[in-house]
Write an enzyme that holds these catalytic residues in place. Structure first.
Site, short mmCIF file in Angstrom:
data_model
loop_
_atom_site.label_atom_id
_atom_site.label_comp_id
_atom_site.label_asym_id
_atom_site.label_seq_id
_atom_site.Cartn_x
_atom_site.Cartn_y
_atom_site.Cartn_z
N GLY A 180 74.63 44.35 6.24
CA GLY A 180 74.70 44.54 7.68
C GLY A 180 75.98 45.26 8.06
N CYS A 181 76.45 45.00 9.25
CA CYS A 181 77.67 45.65 9.73
C CYS A 181 78.83 45.40 8.78
CB CYS A 181 78.02 45.13 11.12
SG CYS A 181 79.58 45.76 11.77
N TYR A 182 79.49 46.48 8.35
CA TYR A 182 80.57 46.29 7.36
C TYR A 182 81.79 45.59 7.94
CZ TYR A 182 81.60 51.18 8.96
OH TYR A 182 81.81 52.33 9.68
#
Length: 208
Positions: free
Chosen positions: A37-39
């Site tokens: 997902g979002c880093y």
């Protein structure tokens, strides 16, 4: 309860991989590239794991060289948001890295983590050697067999090709933007979950 069961399962089924990672390679440092997902979220978690030397946010798995964040966000470059983790195998190992990975993100939602939707948010492991590949495949098989999650795991296990570092303002994003709504509502709960489950593996704990 699922988290505790998950950790026990990892410890039993992958102990061999952990031992191999500490004895077969003369170099203490190794890297693994993960997309969960979002880093910003994944980076913030691994920054607190004992043995991790660096976590760099960036992109892998696409067809465009040196993509910008804006380009990746269109979903047309084929890249996933990832973190490249460098860790000391004398302190942690691939077993533990994967324990954290499958605890702090949902590996059953295709191209999605919460409200973040798109192929750039896919769950993926980019392996760099056979040991990482076998460990990843073993974890996924065991978790699916044990039905730890309500749905099958969709995490891809792909060979690593190239990593492109994201722009500077994406690095250490949580540490530099703790008061931002996304950090408070999305990242902070993941960190709290990680700290609760892996309380004996925190960097501050090890230093103490």
């Amino acid at each position: 309860m699922k988290n505790l069961f998950l950790i026990s399962l990892f410890a039993l089924s992958l102990n061999g991989f952990a031992q191999n990672s500490k004895t077969k390679n003369s170099s203490n440092l190794e890297t693994i590239t993960l997309g969960g997902g979002c880093y910003w979220c994944v980076e913030a978690v691994y920054e607190n794991l004992a043995g991790v030397k660096s976590v760099v946010s960036g992109f892998s798995g696409g067809k465009v060289a040196n993509p910008t964040y804006e380009e990746v966000c269109t979903g047309t470059t084929g890249h996933a948001e990832v973190v490249q983790i460098t860790y000391d195998k004398n302190v942690t190992d691939i077993n533990e890295i994967f324990k954290v990975f499958f605890t702090v993100h949902d590996p059953t939602t295709l191209n999605r983590q919460g409200a973040d939707v798109g192929t750039q948010y896919r769950s993926v492991i980019f392996y760099k050697n056979d040991e990482q590949k076998k460990a990843a495949e073993s974890i996924i098989t065991e978790l699916n067999k044990a039905k730890v999650y309500n749905s099958p795991i969709v995490t891809k296990v792909d060979p690593f090709k190239v990593f492109y570092k994201a722009e500077d303002y994406h690095q250490n994003y949580y540490a530099n933007n703790k008061n931002q709504p996304y950090c408070k509502m999305v990242i902070q709960p993941k960190i709290e979950k990680f700290e609760k489950v892996f309380k004996d593996k925190l960097k501050n704990k090890q230093k103490a």
